[in-house]
Design an enzyme around this catalytic site. Structure first.
Site, PDB file in Angstrom:
ATOM      1  N   GLU A   1      36.831  45.710  33.426  1.00 28.04           N
ATOM      2  CA  GLU A   1      36.672  44.295  33.053  1.00 28.04           C
ATOM      3  C   GLU A   1      35.221  43.865  32.816  1.00 28.04           C
ATOM      4  OE1 GLU A   1      40.432  42.273  35.316  1.00 28.04           O
ATOM      5  OE2 GLU A   1      38.777  42.870  36.609  1.00 28.04           O
TER       6      GLU A   1
HETATM    7  C1  TNX Z   1      42.345  43.343  38.833  1.00 24.84           C
HETATM    8  S1  TNX Z   1      42.425  46.297  38.839  1.00 24.84           S
HETATM    9  C2  TNX Z   1      41.136  43.863  39.228  1.00 24.84           C
HETATM   10  C3  TNX Z   1      40.555  43.397  40.491  1.00 24.84           C
HETATM   11  C4  TNX Z   1      41.333  42.282  41.118  1.00 24.84           C
HETATM   12  C5  TNX Z   1      42.810  42.579  41.019  1.00 24.84           C
HETATM   13  C6  TNX Z   1      43.678  41.560  41.704  1.00 24.84           C
HETATM   14  C7  TNX Z   1      40.993  46.121  38.528  1.00 24.84           C
HETATM   15  C8  TNX Z   1      40.314  47.325  38.124  1.00 24.84           C
HETATM   16  N1  TNX Z   1      40.468  44.892  38.602  1.00 24.84           N
HETATM   17  O1  TNX Z   1      39.219  42.994  40.268  1.00 24.84           O
HETATM   18  O2  TNX Z   1      40.947  42.167  42.444  1.00 24.84           O
HETATM   19  O3  TNX Z   1      43.150  42.637  39.664  1.00 24.84           O
HETATM   20  O4  TNX Z   1      45.016  41.964  41.750  1.00 24.84           O
END
Ligand code: TNX
Length: 640
Positions: free
Chosen positions: A356
């Site tokens: 992300e």
């Molecule tokens: C997605 S999975 C994220 C996390 C959040 C999570 C909450 C991922 C690599 N990133 O930063 O904590 O969703 O469910």
């Protein structure tokens, strides 16, 4: 659904406050399902029909050389509940000993790394393996063959019988993990150790620590000798660790209270690593970047292009922060951080995040990874990253941590070039998701409505064009935006972590949801007695385990038994005194159940009953819960 009811008769002298309780009388053994409750399901397990193994006060642990460490662990595990000495010794085994037999070719052929054999009968309990890690796996299986009361941290009477069985077992995958997000809400060192101690029961062997994120930075980094830009690394914990995920971006509060703040000194981290290591668990540290870095940007001004620290941000928002891919300071910083972590981490992996990075820009993202990946390799570690990081060519053996399908093509391309994959598809492995809309904590973006153990069980990790040898394992990530402390972490994890662990351990052809559900039914008692919180799913026919010691007394009164009833709202107890009379007994919980707390142990108190004639009586205690009936027998001997 079939109901499995298990009745264990034990003579629990020390546990009970019955004044007249004295030397335990001969217990009445009942049939125990033994191999049928093992979890994860072993490759091969047969009940041989021989006389069960009995652990007694004369039992010893026979182990030499490198098996000693496993023997120490096993002794520590068994001593509190049994009250036995269980000395560790070399030499030949005697009847009733536990034997840890370590050596080349002792485990199942072709599965030297983690495989084991276990044979139990009246002669001994023998665990054989090529490696200490294999022995440790065998110990977890042996532990599950013993009554659930063995998990008690205070003394309980026996008998400590294990069904006579022959087991040969090894894992499908070598990486069987759980991820703790200590960034959004902190867990103490003691909590992490305890979490690990429960996870190993399911043969989990990897704990990934998500140490940094937008909300907080949790690991102390020492000022390096070589610090060209004069970065204040101390600020990472002095400032960066003061954050947590307290609320959504729109201000709505998250969780049952503010996030827990804190950080780990390097000594703390090493203590976690050493504890994990003593349980054959590999720690995988993660430093997320280039996104998910606000806490670092808020701590060290030079990491920002304008030289000004960002404000800390205690919302759950992500995707707005980035390290500067074009600044040499970024790499100077990461070299220090990753270098120190690599030194503290004996395991082969360094996780560099990569998820992300929404404001980094694609070219900058590629630049960043092309600089950081060689740093990791130069430290002698295998780089691991969330699947977005497959956008660049990865060094052979790098591990793609697959959480969502968006970059599947990149993943497949890198796998073709020699990368490996750990599977954490969000909808079937994210332990932070609500079980259903009534869960008081948890998020629901990845899994909505029906997200219980069955969903986390019923999926195949080798898919999407991947082959068996591309996948090295499975991990359940426990993100902590809504988690405040260990009990809540446990509530969201159990029993779903058991599902994930079996997906990782057991061959796909041997996995079956109905069979798993039946085996899960005795786990509730084990967790209850161990003092581990869990969610007593309504879909599981949880068993009741009773501990009712035999007694020498003329007058029965006070507490006569304890039992577990994980799903029981209001159990009933009736007592047949064995002299032709019967009475209801009083049942009281020893802990308070709540929306986030599983019911604990219950105690049974008998109304005063005087035996009119001397003799030995066989009493029968019957517990009726909303899901079934369990009975046990114990003796009352009236001559003192
Ligand atoms: C997605 S999975 C994220 C996390 C959040 C999570 C909450 C991922 C690599 N990133 O930063 O904590 O969703 O469910």
């Amino acid at each position: 659904m079939r109901r499995t009811w298990r009745v264990v008769v034990v003579t629990a002298v020390a546990l009970l406050a019955v004044p007249a309780a004295a030397a335990p009388a001969a217990p009445i053994a009942t049939v125990d399902p033994g191999v049928q409750r093992l979890l994860p399901r072993p490759v091969e397990a047969v009940a041989t029909g021989r006389t069960p193994f009995s652990l007694t006060e004369d039992s010893r642990i026979v182990a030499g050389g490198a098996a000693r460490a496993v023997a120490d662990y096993l002794g520590d595990l068994l001593r509190p509940a049994t009250g036995y000495r269980l000395p560790i010794t070399g030499g030949h085994a005697r009847r009733g000993d536990i034997v840890l037999d370590l050596g080349r070719g002792k485990g199942p052929q072709g599965h030297a790394v983690e495989g084991y054999r276990l044979v139990t009968d009246e002669r001994a309990a023998t665990i054989s393996a090529d490696t200490p890690a294999g022995l440790f796996n065998g110990v977890q299986t042996f532990r599950q063959l013993l009554p659930a009361w063995v998990e008690s941290r205070s003394k309980v009477g026996g008998p400590w019988k294990a069904q006579a069985a022959k087991i040969s077992d090894y894992p499908r995958f070598g990486y069987r993990g759980v991820m703790l997000d200590v960034a959004r809400s902190y867990l103490t060192v003691a909590e992490i150790k305890r979490y690990i101690d429960t996870a190993v029961l399911f043969k989990v062997n990897t704990v990934h620590l998500h140490l940094t994120d937008d909300q907080a930075w949790r690991i102390a980094i020492n000022p390096p000798e070589d610090n060209p830009s004069g970065l204040d690394y101390g600020a990472l914990t002095r400032v960066g660790s003061l954050g947590g995920a307290d609320r959504y971006g729109n201000g709505t509060p998250l969780g049952t209270g503010p996030a827990i703040r804190g950080s780990y000194t390097q000594r703390d981290y090493s203590e976690i690593v050493a504890h994990a290591r003593s349980r054959f668990v590999t720690v995988v540290p993660e430093i997320d970047g280039p996104g998910h870095t606000n806490a670092a940007l808020a701590s060290i001004p030079q990491l920002n292009p304008d030289g000004v620290t960002k404000p800390m941000n205690n919302t759950a928002d992500v995707g707005y922060s980035t390290l500067d891919a074009n600044s040499p300071v970024t790499y100077e910083f990461l070299r220090t951080v990753l270098g120190q972590l690599a030194k503290l981490t004996p395991g082969p992996y360094l996780h560099i995040g990569g998820d992300e990075a929404l404001v980094t820009g694609h070219d900058n993202y590629l630049t960043y990874l092309r600089k950081v990946l060689p740093e990791v390799t130069a430290l002698g570690k295998i780089p691991m990253g969330w699947n977005e990081f497959a956008a660049v060519d990865l060094p052979p053996g790098a591990v793609i941590h697959f959480w969502r399908g968006a970059t599947l093509a990149d993943t497949l391309k890198q796998v073709a070039r020699g990368a490996k994959v750990v599977m954490s598809p969000a909808g079937t492995t994210y332990l932070d998701q609500k079980y259903d809309p009534s869960s008081p904590i948890g998020l629901s973006w990845a899994c909505r409505n029906a997200c219980d153990f069955d969903r986390y069980y019923d999926w195949e990790p080798v898919r999407d064009g991947l082959t068996e040898s591309d996948v090295i394992g499975v991990t359940g990530p426990l993100w902590s935006e809504t988690i405040r402390g260990l009990a809540q972490a446990e509530w969201l994890s159990h029993p779903r972590l058991a599902s994930i662990a079996e997906v990782a351990w057991t061959q796909q052809s041997a996995r079956n949801l109905a069979d798993f559900t039946a085996r899960l039914s005795s786990l509730g008692s084990r967790l209850t007695i161990a003092g581990v919180n869990f969610r007593p799913s309504p879909a599981v026919p949880w068993t009741t385990d009773i501990s009712a010691p035999s007694q020498r007394t003329r007058t029965l009164r006070g507490e006569i038994a304890r039992f577990t009833a994980p799903s029981a709202a209001a159990p009933l107890a009736t007592l047949d005194h064995g002299d032709g009379t019967k009475a209801d007994a009083t049942v009281t919980p020893t802990t308070t159940a709540g929306p986030l707390t599983a019911p604990g142990l219950w105690k049974v108190t008998a109304a005063e009953h005087r035996y009119s004639r001397p003799g030995t009586y066989r009493a029968t205690l019957t517990i009726t819960t909303p899901t079934g009936v369990a009975t046990t027998h114990f003796t009352i001997t009236t001559h003192l």
